[in-house]
Design a protein around this motif. Structure first.
Motif, PDB file in Angstrom:
ATOM      1  N   ASP A  48     -96.874  26.393 106.537  1.00 34.81           N
ATOM      2  CA  ASP A  48     -96.416  27.094 107.874  1.00 34.81           C
ATOM      3  C   ASP A  48     -96.786  28.575 107.627  1.00 34.81           C
ATOM      4  OD1 ASP A  48     -96.421  25.950 110.229  1.00 34.81           O
ATOM      5  OD2 ASP A  48     -94.115  25.809 110.735  1.00 34.81           O
ATOM      6  N   SER A  49     -96.042  29.124 107.637  1.00 36.29           N
ATOM      7  CA  SER A  49     -96.567  30.717 107.212  1.00 36.29           C
ATOM      8  C   SER A  49     -97.533  30.946 107.587  1.00 36.29           C
ATOM      9  CB  SER A  49     -95.102  31.447 106.285  1.00 36.29           C
ATOM     10  OG  SER A  49     -93.938  31.317 107.170  1.00 36.29           O
ATOM     11  N   MET A  50     -98.480  31.081 106.169  1.00 38.98           N
ATOM     12  CA  MET A  50     -99.534  31.163 105.301  1.00 38.98           C
ATOM     13  C   MET A  50    -100.690  30.399 106.913  1.00 38.98           C
ATOM     14  SD  MET A  50     -99.382  33.243 103.189  1.00 38.98           S
ATOM     15  CE  MET A  50     -97.979  33.708 103.817  1.00 38.98           C
ATOM     16  N   LEU A  51    -100.291  29.448 107.735  1.00 40.36           N
ATOM     17  CA  LEU A  51    -100.950  29.025 108.443  1.00 40.36           C
ATOM     18  C   LEU A  51    -100.955  29.667 110.042  1.00 40.36           C
ATOM     19  CD1 LEU A  51    -100.552  25.213 108.489  1.00 40.36           C
ATOM     20  CD2 LEU A  51    -102.995  27.064 107.646  1.00 40.36           C
ATOM     21  N   ASN A  52     -99.742  30.854 109.971  1.00 42.92           N
ATOM     22  CA  ASN A  52     -99.548  31.185 111.482  1.00 42.92           C
ATOM     23  C   ASN A  52     -99.486  33.020 110.501  1.00 42.92           C
ATOM     24  OD1 ASN A  52     -99.641  28.960 113.302  1.00 42.92           O
ATOM     25  ND2 ASN A  52     -97.678  28.713 111.448  1.00 42.92           N
ATOM     26  N   VAL A  53    -100.285  33.033 110.441  1.00 42.28           N
ATOM     27  CA  VAL A  53    -100.115  34.573 109.421  1.00 42.28           C
ATOM     28  C   VAL A  53    -100.231  35.748 110.537  1.00 42.28           C
ATOM     29  CG1 VAL A  53    -102.326  34.683 108.444  1.00 42.28           C
ATOM     30  CG2 VAL A  53     -99.947  35.456 107.663  1.00 42.28           C
ATOM     31  N   GLU A  54    -101.384  34.764 111.307  1.00 41.01           N
ATOM     32  CA  GLU A  54    -102.071  36.382 112.643  1.00 41.01           C
ATOM     33  C   GLU A  54    -101.333  36.092 113.535  1.00 41.01           C
ATOM     34  OE1 GLU A  54    -106.392  35.836 112.824  1.00 41.01           O
ATOM     35  OE2 GLU A  54    -106.458  35.982 114.900  1.00 41.01           O
ATOM     36  N   THR A  55    -100.330  35.125 113.903  1.00 35.17           N
ATOM     37  CA  THR A  55     -99.269  35.312 115.024  1.00 35.17           C
ATOM     38  C   THR A  55     -98.294  36.177 114.404  1.00 35.17           C
ATOM     39  OG1 THR A  55    -100.242  32.903 115.346  1.00 35.17           O
ATOM     40  CG2 THR A  55     -98.241  33.905 116.614  1.00 35.17           C
ATOM     41  N   ILE A  56     -97.894  35.621 112.768  1.00 33.80           N
ATOM     42  CA  ILE A  56     -96.488  36.680 112.559  1.00 33.80           C
ATOM     43  C   ILE A  56     -96.850  38.092 112.588  1.00 33.80           C
ATOM     44  CG2 ILE A  56     -95.856  36.969 110.306  1.00 33.80           C
ATOM     45  CD1 ILE A  56     -96.212  33.666 109.427  1.00 33.80           C
ATOM     46  N   LYS A  57     -98.643  38.630 112.137  1.00 30.95           N
ATOM     47  CA  LYS A  57     -98.768  39.809 112.311  1.00 30.95           C
ATOM     48  C   LYS A  57     -98.225  40.794 113.638  1.00 30.95           C
ATOM     49  CE  LYS A  57    -101.557  40.276 108.525  1.00 30.95           C
ATOM     50  NZ  LYS A  57    -100.692  40.884 107.634  1.00 30.95           N
ATOM     51  N   CYS A  58     -98.953  39.643 114.436  1.00 31.98           N
ATOM     52  CA  CYS A  58     -99.265  39.961 116.404  1.00 31.98           C
ATOM     53  C   CYS A  58     -98.082  40.243 116.617  1.00 31.98           C
ATOM     54  CB  CYS A  58    -100.316  38.742 116.914  1.00 31.98           C
ATOM     55  SG  CYS A  58    -101.761  39.175 116.647  1.00 31.98           S
ATOM     56  N   PHE A  59     -97.060  39.605 116.203  1.00 33.73           N
ATOM     57  CA  PHE A  59     -95.087  39.878 117.272  1.00 33.73           C
ATOM     58  C   PHE A  59     -94.935  39.959 116.417  1.00 33.73           C
ATOM     59  CE2 PHE A  59     -97.430  36.669 119.473  1.00 33.73           C
ATOM     60  CZ  PHE A  59     -96.873  36.413 120.890  1.00 33.73           C
ATOM     61  N   SER A  60     -95.208  41.418 115.194  1.00 33.54           N
ATOM     62  CA  SER A  60     -94.551  42.125 114.432  1.00 33.54           C
ATOM     63  C   SER A  60     -93.146  41.155 113.696  1.00 33.54           C
ATOM     64  CB  SER A  60     -94.438  43.401 115.084  1.00 33.54           C
ATOM     65  OG  SER A  60     -94.995  43.676 115.641  1.00 33.54           O
ATOM     66  N   VAL A  89     -89.678  36.254 109.302  1.00 32.86           N
ATOM     67  CA  VAL A  89     -90.269  35.317 108.704  1.00 32.86           C
ATOM     68  C   VAL A  89     -89.860  36.077 107.204  1.00 32.86           C
ATOM     69  CG1 VAL A  89     -92.027  34.067 107.488  1.00 32.86           C
ATOM     70  CG2 VAL A  89     -91.741  35.311 110.002  1.00 32.86           C
ATOM     71  N   ARG A  90     -89.762  36.620 106.839  1.00 36.14           N
ATOM     72  CA  ARG A  90     -88.891  36.507 105.175  1.00 36.14           C
ATOM     73  C   ARG A  90     -87.737  36.673 105.098  1.00 36.14           C
ATOM     74  NH1 ARG A  90     -90.117  42.428 104.567  1.00 36.14           N
ATOM     75  NH2 ARG A  90     -92.798  41.689 104.497  1.00 36.14           N
ATOM     76  N   ARG A 116    -119.822  30.117 104.657  1.00 37.27           N
ATOM     77  CA  ARG A 116    -118.088  29.176 104.798  1.00 37.27           C
ATOM     78  C   ARG A 116    -117.204  29.590 105.870  1.00 37.27           C
ATOM     79  NH1 ARG A 116    -117.869  26.482  99.002  1.00 37.27           N
ATOM     80  NH2 ARG A 116    -115.630  25.238 100.945  1.00 37.27           N
ATOM     81  N   VAL A 117    -116.992  28.599 106.107  1.00 39.90           N
ATOM     82  CA  VAL A 117    -115.421  28.964 107.518  1.00 39.90           C
ATOM     83  C   VAL A 117    -114.464  29.499 107.480  1.00 39.90           C
ATOM     84  CG1 VAL A 117    -117.410  27.401 108.903  1.00 39.90           C
ATOM     85  CG2 VAL A 117    -115.168  26.413 108.370  1.00 39.90           C
ATOM     86  N   GLY A 118    -113.968  29.316 106.225  1.00 40.43           N
ATOM     87  CA  GLY A 118    -112.833  29.443 106.554  1.00 40.43           C
ATOM     88  C   GLY A 118    -111.466  28.183 106.259  1.00 40.43           C
ATOM     89  N   GLU A 119    -110.551  28.569 105.495  1.00 39.73           N
ATOM     90  CA  GLU A 119    -109.584  27.504 105.869  1.00 39.73           C
ATOM     91  C   GLU A 119    -109.382  27.499 107.930  1.00 39.73           C
ATOM     92  OE1 GLU A 119    -105.616  26.247 103.627  1.00 39.73           O
ATOM     93  OE2 GLU A 119    -105.626  28.124 104.506  1.00 39.73           O
ATOM     94  N   ARG A 120    -108.955  25.942 107.862  1.00 38.51           N
ATOM     95  CA  ARG A 120    -109.707  25.867 109.314  1.00 38.51           C
ATOM     96  C   ARG A 120    -110.748  26.200 110.301  1.00 38.51           C
ATOM     97  NH1 ARG A 120    -104.124  23.219 110.917  1.00 38.51           N
ATOM     98  NH2 ARG A 120    -104.015  24.324 113.302  1.00 38.51           N
ATOM     99  N   GLY A 121    -111.391  27.356 109.719  1.00 36.84           N
ATOM    100  CA  GLY A 121    -112.875  27.013 110.368  1.00 36.84           C
ATOM    101  C   GLY A 121    -112.954  28.793 110.967  1.00 36.84           C
ATOM    102  N   LEU A 122    -111.669  29.517 110.444  1.00 42.57           N
ATOM    103  CA  LEU A 122    -110.888  30.396 111.334  1.00 42.57           C
ATOM    104  C   LEU A 122    -112.150  31.818 111.333  1.00 42.57           C
ATOM    105  CD1 LEU A 122    -106.917  30.771 110.857  1.00 42.57           C
ATOM    106  CD2 LEU A 122    -108.367  30.006 112.958  1.00 42.57           C
ATOM    107  N   LYS A 123    -112.903  31.303 110.419  1.00 40.58           N
ATOM    108  CA  LYS A 123    -114.692  32.487 110.304  1.00 40.58           C
ATOM    109  C   LYS A 123    -114.942  32.348 111.526  1.00 40.58           C
ATOM    110  CE  LYS A 123    -113.372  34.147 105.453  1.00 40.58           C
ATOM    111  NZ  LYS A 123    -114.889  33.557 104.210  1.00 40.58           N
ATOM    112  N   LEU A 124    -115.036  31.745 112.195  1.00 43.25           N
ATOM    113  CA  LEU A 124    -115.183  31.194 113.507  1.00 43.25           C
ATOM    114  C   LEU A 124    -114.954  31.558 114.586  1.00 43.25           C
ATOM    115  CD1 LEU A 124    -117.177  28.493 112.653  1.00 43.25           C
ATOM    116  CD2 LEU A 124    -118.584  30.126 112.096  1.00 43.25           C
ATOM    117  N   SER A 125    -115.443  31.782 116.381  1.00 42.99           N
ATOM    118  CA  SER A 125    -114.760  32.173 117.083  1.00 42.99           C
ATOM    119  C   SER A 125    -114.385  30.781 117.469  1.00 42.99           C
ATOM    120  CB  SER A 125    -115.791  33.062 118.076  1.00 42.99           C
ATOM    121  OG  SER A 125    -116.664  31.872 118.906  1.00 42.99           O
TER     122      SER A 125
END
Ligand code: ADP
Ligand code: MG
Length: 572
Positions: A180-192, A197-198, A449-458
């Motif tokens: 779950d953390s890996m899927l939300n890693v961007e949110t984790i970063k953006c919200f410091s 999480v650790r 390749r679009v990346g996991e869940r297609g995250l490399k695309l807008s």
């Protein structure tokens, strides 16, 4: 078995040697080849026993790999067939890990069984030989120690199973959190949130760690208890057989034999107990996967089961009717209550309504991902619950609200619903979805390749790929859930223009909050409080001057003054 019989050769050898003592070197020389033969039999039996146990893993490995492959395929197939309700509660990390746990545990069980079965035979041989030695006390010691082992291993295994359960659950929780953390890693970063999480992960792994320590403590306790049984049994047997030698009821060879047997009997008993212990522990690690396998698959995947198959759905566009549909995700929260809608065959209906009013839930209901708690959904004359869901889903081109793609190439993502499509067909679908030029501009074009869940695309690119994916299947019905929400007004206008052309003559449901998109539908339904409060054409609803008209004025105002009747540059 071979190992169990080896001491018999040793006994014969020793008795032979004992018998020749004092007769001089001449008779010894005569017996030389007998002695040598017996020695060879003994060594041969030992070597064969060793070889068999050394080669066992080779035989087991093939069986284990076959088992692993079968189990993975079965679980994967089963999970794919489980209803959306299961997947909504699912934790991806835990699901994947439960398969790993189950496979490892099954291998443990398999190798424990492979060890235990020959040992059971070995034990039987030991009992038979002991009985034939005419030493009932030794047999009694053997049996009593067997019972003692059974008692301590039973209690120990129960305790280990409890710890095993805690460890299995803890391990799943940690893996679920990790995924779950890996899927939300961007949110984790953006919200410091890295620290928080650790810390949570540390807490989970600490709990897991102490669970393992506890489990191994139990295993050590059990090992200590079994060593105690071993010590008592061996001492008792020594006392008994020494006494028998003194009384002359046991030969020297017989003494060596019983001593070797007593030592040799304890090992299989111990190993058998260990096998039971390991099987008990492994069962707890299989349990999560077993619970998943116990879940009922949805009837789409049971085509042969009674009542669900029927004849195939006609390939022409059908009318869709929802009558008195009630739905709630959980008790006490009503999403739909008495929804009536009718979309004539080949017609288009737009469904508008505030966020959370249940629009996406209607889409899920139509796809059979969730079931109404009351009321009926009909495709033509056919009630949805009596139709093979696979047929329904094949007939509907669906564009979901949240588009998630596979970690694969763009071409494969577009062709997921129609793998036999040619490159030209894929490109044509992408042209219609106004995404072809964008794809061509990518470094690897359609092979990007679009990346996991297609995250490399807008979001907008993903949305258009989803539209292309639906168009490629050339379905007889379309179901769009906010298909243009991530597009700019201009692209939206272009896409909607093409969609109107493609959807002409096919039953279409367009869920949207953009009235500029909705207004082109044959009829519009405004969803509120779980049912359609206003239904009619755009003009009718404006004349009605209700909520739709108010929303229209609101959106027209918000979209500025570029157009005077609310089209705001998105007119198509
Ligand atoms: P809309 O698409 O109109 O915005 P949805 O159909 O997605 O609304 O959701 C309708 C209601 O159902 C919302 O209140 C939402 O919170 C709730 N809901 C949606 N999905 C689930 C779910 N999987 N479990 C529980 N409630 C849900
Ligand atoms: Mg929605």
């Amino acid at each position: 078995m071979v190992l169990a019989l080896a001491p018999l050769a040793l006994k014969a050898l020793i008795d032979r040697l004992a018998g020749t003592q004092g007769e001089g070197t001449r008779s010894f020389a005569l017996l030389d080849h007998h002695v040598l033969l017996l020695a060879l039999v003994y060594v041969g039996a030992l070597c064969l026993g060793r070889l068999l146990s050394d080669f066992r893993p080779l035989l087991v490995a093939a069986a284990e790999q076959r088992l692993h492959a079968r189990l993975s395929r079965r679980l994967f197939g089963h999970v794919l067939g489980l209803p959306a309700s299961f997947h909504l509660d699912r934790q991806t990390g835990a699901l994947a890990h439960s398969l790993t746990q189950a496979t490892t545990a099954t291998q443990v069980i398999l190798s424990a069984l492979m060890q235990a079965l020959p040992l059971a035979i070995e034990l039987g041989t030991v009992v038979l030989v002991l009985a034939h030695l005419g030493q009932p006390q030794l047999v009694a010691i053997f049996l009593i120690s067997g019972v003692a082992y059974a008692v301590i291993y039973r209690g120990g295994t129960l305790r280990i199973r409890r710890r095993g359960k805690v460890v299995a659950q803890g391990s799943l929780a940690a893996q679920a959190f990790l995924a779950d953390s890996m899927l939300n890693v961007e949110t984790i970063k953006c919200f410091s949130a890295e620290g928080v999480v650790r810390q949570r992960f540390i807490a989970l792994t600490e709990a897991l760690q102490s669970g393992w320590v506890d489990l191994h403590r139990q295993r050590a306790g059990l090992a200590a208890a079994s060593t105690a049984v071993f010590a008592v049994a061996v001492t008792a047997s020594f006392v008994v057989s020494l006494e028998a030698v003194a009384n002359g009821t046991l030969s020297v060879g017989g003494f060596v034999l019983t001593t070797v047997y007593i030592l040799q009997m304890v090992r299989p008993l111990d190993t058998l107990g260990g096998a039971v212990r390991d099987i008990g522990q492994a069962i707890e690690f299989i349990e999560p996967a077993r619970r998943i396998l116990d879940e009922q698959v949805e009837h789409a995947h049971q085509r042969d089961s009674a009542g669900t198959q029927g004849s195939k759905l006609p390939s022409r566009p059908l009318d869709i009717r929802l009558s008195g549909v009630h739905f709630s995700y959980a008790q006490g929260t009503t999403v739909l209550c008495g929804l009536d809608l009718h979309i004539p065959a080949g017609g288009t209906m737009a469904i508008v309504g505030p966020s959370g009013s249940g629009k996406s839930s209607i889409a899920r209901l139509l796809l059979g991902l969730i079931q109404p708690t009351a009321g009926q959904i009909l495709f033509g004359e056919r009630p949805l619950h009596e139709t093979c869901l696979g047929d329904i889903r094949a007939a509907i081109g669906y564009v979901p609200q949240d588009v998630v793609l596979f970690d694969d190439t763009i071409a494969n993502n577009v062709a997921i619903g129609m793998p036999q499509a040619s490159q030209a067909e894929v490109e044509q679908a992408c042209r219609l979805a106004k995404v072809h030029d964008l794809i061509r501009a990518q470094p690897d074009g359609y092979n990007t390749r679009v990346g996991e869940r297609g995250l490399k695309l807008s979001g907008g690119e993903r949305q258009r790929i989803a539209i292309a994916r639906a168009l490629l299947r050339r379905p007889s019905m379309f179901l769009f859930d906010e298909p243009t929400s991530a597009l700019d007004s201009r692209t939206e206008a272009e896409v909607v223009h093409d969609l109107r052309r493609i959807c002409a003559g096919r039953t279409t449901i367009m869920i949207t909050h953009r009235l500029t998109v909705a207004r082109h539908a044959d009829r519009i339904a405004l969803l509120q409080d779980g049912h359609a409060v206003e239904v009619g054409t755009h003009q009718e609803l404006l004349l009605h001057n209700g909520t739709y008209a108010r929303l229209h004025r609101l959106q027209a105002g918000a979209e500025g003054t570029a157009a005077n009747d609310g089209d705001a540059g998105t007119a198509t």
